[in-house]
Design an enzyme around this catalytic site. Structure first.
Site, PDB file in Angstrom:
ATOM      1  N   ASP A  36       0.801  -0.985   0.252  1.00  0.00           N
ATOM      2  CA  ASP A  36       0.038  -0.003  -0.014  1.00  0.00           C
ATOM      3  C   ASP A  36       1.132   1.457   0.044  1.00  0.00           C
ATOM      4  O   ASP A  36       1.589   1.729   0.990  1.00  0.00           O
ATOM      5  CB  ASP A  36      -0.989  -0.173   1.735  1.00  0.00           C
ATOM      6  N   ASP A  69     -10.675   4.436  -1.485  1.00  0.00           N
ATOM      7  CA  ASP A  69     -10.799   2.921  -0.257  1.00  0.00           C
ATOM      8  C   ASP A  69     -13.111   3.578   0.051  1.00  0.00           C
ATOM      9  O   ASP A  69     -13.343   4.059  -0.256  1.00  0.00           O
ATOM     10  CB  ASP A  69     -11.211   3.502   0.847  1.00  0.00           C
TER      11      ASP A  69
HETATM   12  C1  GLA Z   1      -5.483   2.452   2.752  1.00  0.00           C
HETATM   13  C2  GLA Z   1      -6.492   0.665   2.509  1.00  0.00           C
HETATM   14  C3  GLA Z   1      -7.054   0.405   2.396  1.00  0.00           C
HETATM   15  C4  GLA Z   1      -6.463  -0.162   4.435  1.00  0.00           C
HETATM   16  C5  GLA Z   1      -5.572   1.016   5.179  1.00  0.00           C
HETATM   17  C6  GLA Z   1      -4.949   0.220   6.213  1.00  0.00           C
HETATM   18  O1  GLA Z   1      -6.605   2.616   2.972  1.00  0.00           O
HETATM   19  O2  GLA Z   1      -6.372   1.512   0.559  1.00  0.00           O
HETATM   20  O3  GLA Z   1      -7.251  -0.585   1.788  1.00  0.00           O
HETATM   21  O4  GLA Z   1      -5.347  -1.251   4.062  1.00  0.00           O
HETATM   22  O5  GLA Z   1      -4.696   1.861   4.085  1.00  0.00           O
HETATM   23  O6  GLA Z   1      -4.492   1.289   6.771  1.00  0.00           O
END
Ligand code: GLA
Length: 529
Positions: free
Chosen positions: A293, A353
């Protein structure tokens, strides 16, 4: 009386003439989403009733235009955003306890306190569901009155060119990965016990046998590094290898999460400058899946470095010698579809998200996937984010639309709910074999939108056996009649129609099919000769 008025006037004048000298170091202490204490230092140099300075950190931010008027303070902070530098206007009040800072407005464009994630400012992604809303006020306590050192230079971001060669394919994920991920439901509440219980539940409730095999630990498992730099889990995960052995003993696979940056999105240790080492650790633990990520990598790398940065971990995973599915998470930036497969990505997120609500899910699913179908195929998939099915904020009708759309989109199916206590209607949605078969179809062709008539949309994807999966969707607020005509679907002549939610054959049509579809609902069909 006169005397009193004169006194008050005098005091007021003295206050305006003698502005409080804010020179020194002021520290805000907050609790991060991972439970750890985060400190933000404000270094201030006053000159009369004006001041300049900076906010400390990996990327210091300049403070300019500071003005003190009585107890009222205003200043600007120059903040880096994905679209360049922005000046963010701050206000504060001088109180006996310290400087009470008020969160500046501006959302994802640099408002809120601080940088990174979860603190009101993020690169591309608003804070995760259920994350504490950014505090409206923060108290900065003075820890020193000494004139601070000058602002350190902002380190230049690392610019890496597009890799010229592709990472050799790992040969995994010939169909979209299926499993479960901890984030949508548990966020930082995930721990060893939860993962074991979820694995047990997936065996018992039929999820595993329906194809959901990856059990993925998302953010907040990381502890510190040992003296050799090896990453260690935190106290929530006493023994990762033992956990992997347990999950494997259930016929399931285990996944893990990291960031190419120094910190993850929730502020935990990332893989920056430890990529090969971390890949080896994951392999030694028995990990089968890595979600990687971007998060704080934006503070150390130019965004255009993403292909090279992701290729580095792609290669490291290959070199680890273990079959590890590689899931890119950088919210669809930098035209990831163009290079995601070349860095060995088995999937890449296409958006910010997802949230457990109709607007979020439908916007991501219907509007933000258009045109991406050309990048998907066996081994490499567009990822519109994890499922919210069963998390409680949408209706079953909406969850069926979610499941149908994700299956048409050939998306990874990663359940995001608490599988230890899943209602039968939700389990029926997640384990509908006929719908899963669409997602997992061997041809690996992602659906395209065939027609849009206001809120009524028809999507279809060709299947390996020569038939078509067709979704008749209604995004509107009232029941609507959705029609799909054979020519639009590339069909002619008599066709057999099967309804995949009703599990019923609907007979044979010669030139079109229509259905009255409820608000936010779907009729999902398989059409074949
Ligand atoms: C980002 C990702 C999420 C999750 C969070 C964890 O927002 O897009 O899917 O993994 O980080 O902190």
């Amino acid at each position: 009386m006169k005397k009193v008025i004169l006194c008050i006037l005098g005091a007021l004048m003295a206050q305006s003439l003698l502005a409080a000298d804010l020179t020194g170091k002021w520290t805000v202490t907050t609790q991060g989403r991972g439970g750890q204490a985060n400190e933000t230092d404000y270094f201030i140099v006053a000159k009369g009733d004006t001041f300049t300075g900076y906010i400390g950190g990996q990327t210091p931010e300049a403070i300019s235009d500071g003005i003190v008027k009585g107890n009222d303070v205003t200043f600007n902070v120059t903040r880096q955003t994905p679209n360049g530098n922005t000046k963010v206007a701050y206000t504060a009040t001088i109180t006996p306890e310290g400087l009470m800072l008020k969160a500046p407005a501006g959302g994802g464009r640099g408002g809120g306190f601080g940088r990174g994630r979860g603190g009101g400012f993020g690169f591309g992604n608003p804070p995760a569901p259920g994350a504490a809303a950014p505090p409206m006020q923060q108290l900065a306590k003075r820890v020193s009155t000494a004139t601070p050192p000058p602002m350190p230079p902002i380190p230049a971001k690392i610019a890496l060119p597009m890799p010229t060669t592709a990472v050799r394919s790992n040969g995994l994920a010939k169909t979209p990965p299926m499993g479960w991920n901890s984030w949508n439901k548990f966020q930082r509440g995930v721990n060893d016990q939860v993962v074991r219980e979820i694995a047990d539940a997936m065996v018992k409730n039929g999820m595993r046998d329906a194809g959901y095999v990856y059990v993925n630990i998302d953010d907040t498992w990381q502890g510190t590094r040992d003296e050799k730099g090896n990453i260690r889990p935190n106290e929530k995960f006493p023994d990762m290898k033992a956990l992997a052995d347990y999950v494997h003993s259930k016929g399931l696979k285990l996944g893990i999460y990291s960031s190419p940056g120094p910190k993850t999105c929730a502020g935990y240790e990332g893989s920056y400058q430890h990529e090969e080492q971390d890949a080896k650790t994951y392999a030694a633990w028995g990990m089968d899946y890595l979600k990687y990520d971007w998060c704080s990598a934006s503070q150390v790398y130019e965004a255009t470095s993403q292909p090279a940065v992701y290729a580095k971990m792609g290669q490291a995973l290959l070199d680890s010698g273990r079959a590890i599915v590689y899931s890119l998470c950088q919210y669809g930036q930098q035209d990831v579809g163009e290079w995601g497969a070349r860095v060995d990505g088995n999937s890449w997120r296409t958006t910010g998200d997802i949230r457990d609500n109709w607007t979020s899910m439908s916007t991501i699913g219907f509007d933000q996937q258009i045109g991406r179908e050309k990048f998907a195929g066996p081994g490499h998939w567009n990822d519109p984010d994890m499922l919210e099915i069963g998390n409680g904020e949408m209706t079953d009708t909406e969850y069926r639309t979610h499941m149908s759309l994700w299956s048409l989109l050939a998306a990874p199916l990663l359940a995001g709910n608490d599988l230890r206590s899943v209602a039968p209607d939700i389990l029926d949605i997640l384990t509908n074999k006929e719908v899963i078969a669409i997602d997992q179809d061997a041809l690996g062709k992602q659906a395209t939108r065939i027609s849009k008539d206001g809120d009524l949309e028809v999507w279809s994807r060709p299947l390996a056996d020569g038939s078509l999966a067709v979704g008749l969707f209604n995004r509107g607020e009232a029941t609507g009649r959705v029609t799909a005509k054979w020519p639009g679907l590339g069909l002619s002549g008599p066709q057999k129609v099967r309804d995949l939610w009703a599990h019923a054959d609907r007979g044979t049509g010669s030139d079109a099919i229509w259905a009255d579809v409820p608000s936010h609902g779907v009729v999902l069909l398989k059409i074949s000769r």
